[in-house]
Design an enzyme around this catalytic site. Structure first.
Site, mmCIF file in Angstrom:
data_model
loop_
_atom_site.group_PDB
_atom_site.id
_atom_site.type_symbol
_atom_site.label_atom_id
_atom_site.label_comp_id
_atom_site.label_asym_id
_atom_site.label_seq_id
_atom_site.Cartn_x
_atom_site.Cartn_y
_atom_site.Cartn_z
ATOM 1 C CG ASN A 7 -1.924 0.905 1.188
ATOM 2 O OD1 ASN A 7 -1.924 2.067 0.454
ATOM 3 N ND2 ASN A 7 -2.849 1.146 2.454
ATOM 4 N NE ARG A 91 -6.189 0.936 0.046
ATOM 5 C CZ ARG A 91 -6.982 1.571 1.082
ATOM 6 N NH1 ARG A 91 -6.105 1.791 2.115
ATOM 7 N NH2 ARG A 91 -7.948 1.977 1.011
ATOM 8 C CG HIS A 180 -13.387 3.612 2.651
ATOM 9 N ND1 HIS A 180 -14.346 4.351 3.593
ATOM 10 C CD2 HIS A 180 -12.346 3.738 3.007
ATOM 11 C CE1 HIS A 180 -13.784 5.276 4.134
ATOM 12 N NE2 HIS A 180 -12.394 4.869 3.996
ATOM 13 N NE ARG A 241 -11.746 12.906 3.075
ATOM 14 C CZ ARG A 241 -11.396 11.531 3.144
ATOM 15 N NH1 ARG A 241 -12.257 10.719 3.646
ATOM 16 N NH2 ARG A 241 -10.418 11.206 2.796
ATOM 17 C CG ASP A 283 -9.463 9.400 18.553
ATOM 18 O OD1 ASP A 283 -10.404 8.898 19.285
ATOM 19 O OD2 ASP A 283 -8.533 8.609 18.067
ATOM 20 N N GLY A 333 -16.337 1.727 14.155
ATOM 21 C CA GLY A 333 -17.391 0.671 14.017
ATOM 22 C C GLY A 333 -16.975 -0.442 14.706
ATOM 23 C CD GLU A 384 -9.106 -1.253 3.574
ATOM 24 O OE1 GLU A 384 -8.467 -0.827 4.674
ATOM 25 O OE2 GLU A 384 -9.437 -0.062 2.768
HETATM 26 P P1 ADP Z 1 -8.275 5.105 9.233
HETATM 27 O O1 ADP Z 1 -8.050 3.806 8.487
HETATM 28 O O2 ADP Z 1 -9.521 5.798 8.523
HETATM 29 O O3 ADP Z 1 -7.111 6.048 9.561
HETATM 30 P P2 ADP Z 1 -9.348 3.603 11.328
HETATM 31 O O4 ADP Z 1 -10.278 2.690 10.874
HETATM 32 O O5 ADP Z 1 -7.987 3.251 12.254
HETATM 33 O O6 ADP Z 1 -9.140 4.904 10.580
HETATM 34 O O7 ADP Z 1 -10.067 4.372 12.595
HETATM 35 C C1 ADP Z 1 -9.500 5.341 13.394
HETATM 36 C C2 ADP Z 1 -10.622 5.996 14.077
HETATM 37 O O8 ADP Z 1 -11.345 5.052 14.953
HETATM 38 C C3 ADP Z 1 -10.024 7.131 15.235
HETATM 39 O O9 ADP Z 1 -10.239 8.359 14.690
HETATM 40 C C4 ADP Z 1 -10.967 7.026 16.276
HETATM 41 O O10 ADP Z 1 -12.105 7.918 16.157
HETATM 42 C C5 ADP Z 1 -11.779 5.616 16.267
HETATM 43 N N1 ADP Z 1 -11.590 4.784 17.287
HETATM 44 C C6 ADP Z 1 -10.685 3.854 17.435
HETATM 45 N N2 ADP Z 1 -10.863 3.291 18.665
HETATM 46 C C7 ADP Z 1 -11.939 3.677 19.094
HETATM 47 C C8 ADP Z 1 -12.726 3.344 20.409
HETATM 48 N N3 ADP Z 1 -12.168 2.503 21.365
HETATM 49 N N4 ADP Z 1 -13.757 4.144 20.748
HETATM 50 C C9 ADP Z 1 -14.060 5.073 20.140
HETATM 51 N N5 ADP Z 1 -13.399 5.432 18.887
HETATM 52 C C10 ADP Z 1 -12.591 4.684 18.297
#
Ligand code: ADP
Length: 402
Positions: A7, A91, A180, A241, A283, A333, A384
């Site tokens: 990636n 990717r 995605h 965003r 976050d 999620g 992924e």
């Molecule tokens: P990306 O791959 O898009 O950078 P991720 O799938 O790793 O992002 O998700 C990161 C986001 O997940 C963080 O910004 C945070 O807001 C959220 N996150 C991670 N762990 C937790 C948690 N325990 N509770 C709430 N949100 C979380």
């Protein structure tokens, strides 16, 4: 068989070696600061100490050479010779309208990645550099491009066309592509497998909620609609965003703040979302903390985030005339049970009911709905890299290259 998954970003390159026989990750790592002073490789092998090497990487070619050195090393390597590597899966962000699926890299494929630089200005050039670096370092080894837009290419015209003068599509292929896609494809497929969804009951909604966020509706794994558009800016509220806004907002900010369109787009991409709304953070852990301390803007950002998500889910249920499974994935999620519960409570009209105890678990594959829930709800961690390795293996086998 062993597949190297790459990636490549503009100044970084992430990699994994996956053994497709048992789908285990043999090693993974990251090259940082490519083209910048202080380039560093970090290489991790499960059960062993991490290995780091600070070494100049003026281009992706040197980065790939260092990755090869690391994976072949007598101490921290995981293969004895390059012959063990069947292929390399890359990717790639944007395949334009040409590619509806992953494909073995040829000169034509590289030309299409190049032709789509303007649709993926940050990613496509880096992705191509990653491919060319592998070709230069490992001549003869098959490379496969796995496009993030491929899943969205399953949409029908009524879902992907913008209601704009049709000449823009005719001239520029200006349409909704969706992003995605590799994650949505993996998670919707795994939902069908893990949930053993029977034929005729495979209407799946996947909520990919990470820093970037998108949602998809699919039937039998074929995309019906997905929330990102020409670029990843459309759709859900995200970390930074805005997601959907009235396009007139751009003109309004331009004239009132004396900014250019590019500057406003930068604000919509990097300074908006829950971060812009709250002024706290992108976050969600920080936002929940701020909310619990009485920060009203943080509370509103979280409410607005869920509002948009529930609105999209309702729209997708209507498009598919029902839904059989809803799956949550990516950072938020997979980890935020409270958000999942609040969203599902808003979907009570669908007959959804959540098992609070199951929903309290984090980051693992699970069904969180109760046995009598009318719609099944799952958490499935996205992967992924594994999807890329699977597609790479399938294609090189089909082409008789491995
Ligand atoms: P990306 O791959 O898009 O950078 P991720 O799938 O790793 O992002 O998700 C990161 C986001 O997940 C963080 O910004 C945070 O807001 C959220 N996150 C991670 N762990 C937790 C948690 N325990 N509770 C709430 N949100 C979380």
């Amino acid at each position: 068989m062993k597949i190297l998954v790459i990636n490549a970003g503009s100044s970084s390159l992430k990699y994994q070696i996956i053994d497709t026989d048992n789908e285990a990750v043999l090693a993974k790592g990251l090259c940082e600061r490519i083209g910048i002073d202080g380039s560093k490789l970090t290489h991790k092998v499960p059960g062993r100490e991490d290995f780091e090497k600070v070494s100049p990487m003026p281009t992706h070619k040197e980065a790939v050479a260092l990755v090869m050195e690391a994976i072949l090393d007598a101490d921290h390597g995981v293969i004895a010779s390059l012959d063990e590597l069947s292929a390399i899966g890359h990717r790639v962000l944007h395949g334009g309208i040409e590619y509806t699926e992953s494909c073995v890299v040829t000169e034509k494929v590289k030309a299409v990645i190049r032709e789509n630089f303007d649709l993926g200005p940050l990613h496509n050039p880096a992705n191509l550099m990653g491919i060319e670096a592998c070709e230069a370092n490992m001549p003869g080894k098959p490379n496969v491009a796995v496009f993030d837009t491929a899943f969205g290419m399953g949409m029908e015209p009524e879902a992907y066309m913008y209601a704009l003068p049709s000449e823009y599509y005719d001239k520029y292929k200006l349409r909704r592509y969706g992003f995605h896609g590799t994650s949505h494809m993996y998670v919707s497929g795994e939902t069908i497998k893990f949930g053993q969804l029977p034929e005729g009951r495979r209407r799946v909604i996947v909520c990919h909620l990470g820093n970037g966020a998108s949602i998809s509706a699919s039937i039998d794994g074929k995309c019906v609609d997905t929330s990102m558009g020409l670029t990843p800016l459309e759709g859900l509220i995200m970390g930074t965003r805005s997601g959907d806004v009235d396009p007139a907002v751009v003109q309004y900010i331009c004239s009132h703040e004396n900014k250019t369109v590019d500057e406003v787009l930068n604000i919509l991409n990097k300074k908006s979302g829950v971060m812009g709304m709250s002024g706290v953070s992108s976050d969600f852990r920080d936002l929940s903390k701020a909310e619990s301390e009485g920060n009203e803007k943080a509370a509103l950002a979280l409410k607005a985030y869920r509002h948009r998500l529930v609105k999209y889910i309702g729209g997708y249920v209507a498009l598919m005339n029902g839904v059989d499974a809803i799956t949550f994935t990516a950072g938020l999620g997979e980890n935020d049970g409270e958000m999942r519960q609040l969203v599902c409570e808003s979907l009570g009209y669908l007959g959804i009911s959540i098992d609070k105890e199951k929903n309290a678990a984090r980051g693992k594959r699970m069904e969180i709905s109760t046995p009598d829930s009318k719609v099944r709800v799952f958490v499935i961690p996205t992967n992924e890299e594994l999807m890329i390795a699977r597609d790479t293996l399938r294609l090189v086998k089909a082409a008789g290259l491995a």
